[in-house]
Design an enzyme around this catalytic site. Structure first.
Site, mmCIF file in Angstrom:
data_model
loop_
_atom_site.group_PDB
_atom_site.id
_atom_site.type_symbol
_atom_site.label_atom_id
_atom_site.label_comp_id
_atom_site.label_asym_id
_atom_site.label_seq_id
_atom_site.Cartn_x
_atom_site.Cartn_y
_atom_site.Cartn_z
ATOM 1 N N TYR A 192 -12.293 -2.026 -3.478
ATOM 2 C CA TYR A 192 -12.767 -2.244 -2.099
ATOM 3 C C TYR A 192 -14.290 -2.087 -2.006
ATOM 4 O O TYR A 192 -14.802 -1.734 -0.941
ATOM 5 C CB TYR A 192 -12.069 -1.271 -1.142
ATOM 6 C CG TYR A 192 -10.701 -1.744 -0.672
ATOM 7 C CD1 TYR A 192 -10.565 -2.909 0.093
ATOM 8 C CD2 TYR A 192 -9.546 -1.031 -0.965
ATOM 9 C CE1 TYR A 192 -9.321 -3.342 0.539
ATOM 10 C CE2 TYR A 192 -8.295 -1.463 -0.517
ATOM 11 C CZ TYR A 192 -8.198 -2.617 0.234
ATOM 12 O OH TYR A 192 -6.964 -3.047 0.692
ATOM 13 N N GLU A 221 -9.516 -10.544 -7.777
ATOM 14 C CA GLU A 221 -8.557 -9.462 -7.550
ATOM 15 C C GLU A 221 -7.347 -9.562 -8.486
ATOM 16 O O GLU A 221 -6.833 -8.538 -8.937
ATOM 17 C CB GLU A 221 -8.109 -9.477 -6.087
ATOM 18 C CG GLU A 221 -9.230 -9.043 -5.146
ATOM 19 C CD GLU A 221 -8.847 -9.075 -3.668
ATOM 20 O OE1 GLU A 221 -9.703 -8.731 -2.850
ATOM 21 O OE2 GLU A 221 -7.701 -9.436 -3.347
ATOM 22 N N THR A 235 -5.389 -7.010 10.734
ATOM 23 C CA THR A 235 -5.696 -5.739 10.055
ATOM 24 C C THR A 235 -5.166 -4.542 10.844
ATOM 25 O O THR A 235 -4.592 -3.614 10.270
ATOM 26 C CB THR A 235 -7.238 -5.599 9.886
ATOM 27 O OG1 THR A 235 -7.740 -6.789 9.289
ATOM 28 C CG2 THR A 235 -7.593 -4.399 9.055
ATOM 29 N N LYS A 281 0.829 -1.214 0.000
ATOM 30 C CA LYS A 281 0.000 0.000 0.000
ATOM 31 C C LYS A 281 0.869 1.274 0.000
ATOM 32 O O LYS A 281 2.084 1.217 0.254
ATOM 33 C CB LYS A 281 -0.933 -0.045 1.211
ATOM 34 C CG LYS A 281 -1.975 -1.182 1.144
ATOM 35 C CD LYS A 281 -2.942 -1.118 2.319
ATOM 36 C CE LYS A 281 -4.006 -2.207 2.225
ATOM 37 N NZ LYS A 281 -4.992 -2.124 3.328
ATOM 38 N N HIS A 335 -2.150 -5.377 1.487
ATOM 39 C CA HIS A 335 -3.451 -6.038 1.280
ATOM 40 C C HIS A 335 -3.189 -7.465 0.833
ATOM 41 O O HIS A 335 -2.213 -7.737 0.128
ATOM 42 C CB HIS A 335 -4.261 -5.324 0.183
ATOM 43 C CG HIS A 335 -5.354 -6.197 -0.373
ATOM 44 N ND1 HIS A 335 -6.591 -6.312 0.220
ATOM 45 C CD2 HIS A 335 -5.378 -7.045 -1.434
ATOM 46 C CE1 HIS A 335 -7.328 -7.179 -0.459
ATOM 47 N NE2 HIS A 335 -6.609 -7.632 -1.472
ATOM 48 N N ASN A 350 -2.092 0.383 6.732
ATOM 49 C CA ASN A 350 -1.584 -0.889 7.244
ATOM 50 C C ASN A 350 -0.713 -1.685 6.263
ATOM 51 O O ASN A 350 -0.691 -2.914 6.292
ATOM 52 C CB ASN A 350 -2.714 -1.732 7.835
ATOM 53 C CG ASN A 350 -3.790 -2.045 6.827
ATOM 54 O OD1 ASN A 350 -3.672 -1.668 5.665
ATOM 55 N ND2 ASN A 350 -4.828 -2.742 7.255
HETATM 56 P P1 ATP Z 1 -7.103 -5.841 3.245
HETATM 57 O O1 ATP Z 1 -8.425 -6.153 2.566
HETATM 58 O O2 ATP Z 1 -6.584 -4.464 2.895
HETATM 59 O O3 ATP Z 1 -6.118 -6.929 3.045
HETATM 60 P P2 ATP Z 1 -8.073 -6.869 5.725
HETATM 61 O O4 ATP Z 1 -8.624 -7.964 4.875
HETATM 62 O O5 ATP Z 1 -7.144 -7.225 6.830
HETATM 63 O O6 ATP Z 1 -7.352 -5.796 4.821
HETATM 64 P P3 ATP Z 1 -10.680 -5.651 5.714
HETATM 65 O O7 ATP Z 1 -11.707 -5.909 6.758
HETATM 66 O O8 ATP Z 1 -10.858 -6.298 4.382
HETATM 67 O O9 ATP Z 1 -9.263 -6.020 6.347
HETATM 68 O O10 ATP Z 1 -10.580 -4.083 5.534
HETATM 69 C C1 ATP Z 1 -9.996 -3.490 4.371
HETATM 70 C C2 ATP Z 1 -9.158 -2.313 4.795
HETATM 71 O O11 ATP Z 1 -10.032 -1.319 5.319
HETATM 72 C C3 ATP Z 1 -8.181 -2.619 5.917
HETATM 73 O O12 ATP Z 1 -6.938 -3.067 5.444
HETATM 74 C C4 ATP Z 1 -8.044 -1.273 6.610
HETATM 75 O O13 ATP Z 1 -7.085 -0.455 5.976
HETATM 76 C C5 ATP Z 1 -9.410 -0.666 6.408
HETATM 77 N N1 ATP Z 1 -10.203 -0.855 7.621
HETATM 78 C C6 ATP Z 1 -10.848 -1.974 8.016
HETATM 79 N N2 ATP Z 1 -11.465 -1.794 9.201
HETATM 80 C C7 ATP Z 1 -11.178 -0.527 9.573
HETATM 81 C C8 ATP Z 1 -11.519 0.266 10.703
HETATM 82 N N3 ATP Z 1 -12.249 -0.208 11.694
HETATM 83 N N4 ATP Z 1 -11.056 1.542 10.737
HETATM 84 C C9 ATP Z 1 -10.299 2.053 9.749
HETATM 85 N N5 ATP Z 1 -9.946 1.347 8.641
HETATM 86 C C10 ATP Z 1 -10.373 0.080 8.562
HETATM 87 MG MG MG Z 2 -9.834 -7.622 3.167
#
Ligand code: ATP
Ligand code: MG
Length: 171
Positions: free
Chosen positions: A80, A157, A122, A40, A146, A143
């Protein structure tokens, strides 16, 4: 004598089949998978591309496609879209368009799960020691990486970013 040998062989085959069923050997075999990884904007900006890729390679994942792109609002929003309507969606799209990202196709045994394990939780504060997010991410919204979470999302994806001819499978 001949009958006894046949009996011994049959008994051995039966025992092997039984043990395989009981231990679930056939189900436990790792499956060859591909998954999508994104480094990212925060990790690209912090010059952590190489160290993150090294984690994948050192843990048995192979890169079979890779490029650097800068997403626009529509692309990030579509990617997303599963999170559309959630409170963090607008900030997520803004962040993902804030700078270039490195997108990669990773392949290997259980690549989807392995990548998610290497990434960590996450929220970097909750991520296990030694994971990418623990070591390179500052917050839940910035973070570092992804990773696809199921075989179905992995396929969608990968095709979101790569044409088939841009992927060089190395299984
Ligand atoms: P990614 O899809 O990016 O790999 P993930 O699968 O661990 O991450 P998801 O639940 O899919 O987590 O959320 C997608 C992204 O949205 C997260 O990587 C994070 O950057 C953001 N996100 C998720 N939950 C929160 C939250 N509570 N507050 C802020 N940002 C969040
Ligand atoms: Mg995710």
């Amino acid at each position: 004598m001949f009958n006894r040998s046949i009996f011994t062989v049959l008994a051995a085959v039966l025992a092997f089949t039984l043990i395989s069923c009981l231990t679930g050997d056939s189900d436990n075999r790792p499956s060859k998978e591909v998954t999508l990884s994104i480094i990212k904007p925060d990790a690209v900006e912090n010059n952590n591309i190489g160290e993150i890729i090294a984690r994948f390679e050192k843990n048995g994942l192979r890169i079979s496609g890779m490029k650097m792109v800068k997403l626009n609002e529509k692309e990030a929003g579509d990617f997303y879209s599963v999170h559309k309507g959630r409170p963090f969606y607008d900030d997520l799209v803004k962040f993902m368009t804030s700078g270039p990202v490195v997108v990669m196709v990773l392949e290997g045994d259980d690549a989807i799960k392995k990548n998610r394990e290497l990434m960590g939780a996450t929220d970097p504060e909750k991520a296990a020691a030694g994971t990418i997010r623990k070591d390179f991410a500052k917050s839940i919204s910035k973070n570092a990486v992804h990773g696809s979470d199921t075989p179905e999302t992995a396929e969608t994806e990968v095709l979101f970013f790569f044409k088939p001819e841009e992927i060089k499978n190395r299984f």
